[in-house]
Design an enzyme around this catalytic site. Sequence first.
Site, short mmCIF file in Angstrom:
data_model
loop_
_atom_site.label_atom_id
_atom_site.label_comp_id
_atom_site.label_asym_id
_atom_site.label_seq_id
_atom_site.Cartn_x
_atom_site.Cartn_y
_atom_site.Cartn_z
N GLU A 59 37.06 46.54 42.22
CA GLU A 59 38.05 47.22 41.41
C GLU A 59 39.34 46.41 41.30
OE1 GLU A 59 37.17 49.61 39.72
OE2 GLU A 59 39.02 50.54 39.00
N ASP A 60 39.82 45.90 42.41
CA ASP A 60 41.11 45.20 42.42
C ASP A 60 40.97 43.70 42.61
OD1 ASP A 60 42.41 47.63 42.21
OD2 ASP A 60 42.56 47.89 44.37
#
Length: 474
Positions: A59-60
Amino acid sequence: MDEAPYQQALEFAQLAHHDQTRLSGEPFVSHPQAVAATLRDWGLDQTAIIAGLLHDTVEDGGATRDDLVKQFGEEVALIVDGVTKITGIHLTGSTEEQFVENLRKMILVMAADLRVVLVKLADRLHNMRTLQYLSPAKQIENARETLEIYAPLAERLGMGKVKGELEDLAFPYVYPDDYRWLKSYSAPYYKTAGKYMEKVRRDVHSAISSAGIKNALVSARSKHMYSLYRKLLRPENNRDITKIHDLMALRILVDTPEQCYIALGIIHKLYRPVPYLGVRDFIANPKPNGYRSIQTNVFGPEGHIAEVQIRTYAMHDQSEMGVAAHWHYSAAKSAGASDEKLEKGHVEVSDKLSWVKQLVSWQNEITDSQEYLTALKFDALQHRNLVFSPVGDVYDLPRGATPIDYAYAVHTKLGHQTGGAKVNGKLVPLNQPLHNGDVVEIIIDRKRTKPSHEWLGFVVTTTARHHISKALKN
Ligand code: MN
């Protein structure tokens, strides 16, 4: 756990986050490392610890889900997916009805694998511990969400220690004025109570020892700040701290439940119980979240009221760590610890489904407290699937719903322009039924202006059927 897989995951996380820093100025990887360390403390298994290290890499960070599956397997990837989904469900700032609905959706995501919520709690704990680096607006938002969602969640899962810490971390941000007030108001009372309790502790310790109970631990614990605050706000207490009897409480830990009752007898022989406060036996009648302990209030030296909690070491572990403790004991059991040892202190090695029961009972409670959420609606939920957009919006679709039903649920135009669909990152036929927890991405065909006749053969929602028929008639 084996250190080799841990190292491999750590290197993977370092690489995925190599160009990122936290607002504290530390390398980003310090965050997943802290999360993994917490999960290790909680006694969780290797899969959960690895998932904790990797929870932000897709996600990051710079990693893909495929990398994750290839190197660490589908189970780890599924936990990471679940954490991402939960993070994407925004609960604050919604109406009460949306809140309850979203919360229920969140519970269903967790129900797929409890480790998802444990990783999420460890993640939130570290973010709360480092909240000072965020902007004031973000601080308040995260702290409020922590008080509204994550602390009650920890409580429902029986993780008293985590609940207490989350609340105390959030308190100064959500109620800054009351926090400052309570801190200075309570300080002298905590000090007096601490001195008094030390006297009680010594007396009780010698009484217990001379009764021949070996291995007992007698200690004083102070009430968490936020929990004191909530108690003071009750109308009967009216912000008067002298009405609170458990600012400090005495805690007695022993080996077996039998010894708990012996210790209770010793306490009542030493100090008279307070009649109107009574004895509560949560060993014979555990709380719904599994909490077990005997609590009594006595007139201690000089006639001051003191609260005493008595439990076994195993019950203590369970009340501090809840479901995580279950995990721990189950893991210990499968690692070959004898039943006898585990049952010492009557640790109930929980059946794997007990947490599901807890979640379901929580759902029921929420439903009960919300009259507008009728029982009918709740029943309907049992036969529905919750699917997710790529950005984490939740859609509630009936069983058998397909990507076309999903597209029309999102927007009529999206339905009309559906060219293809990906489910959990893989291309699928448009008539493939969706499952609970699927992430659905619609591939738009800009040249398409009308739905296809064939779609009427497999859509199941009224919305989709209605819009398709209408567009075809025109
Ligand atoms: Mn995180």
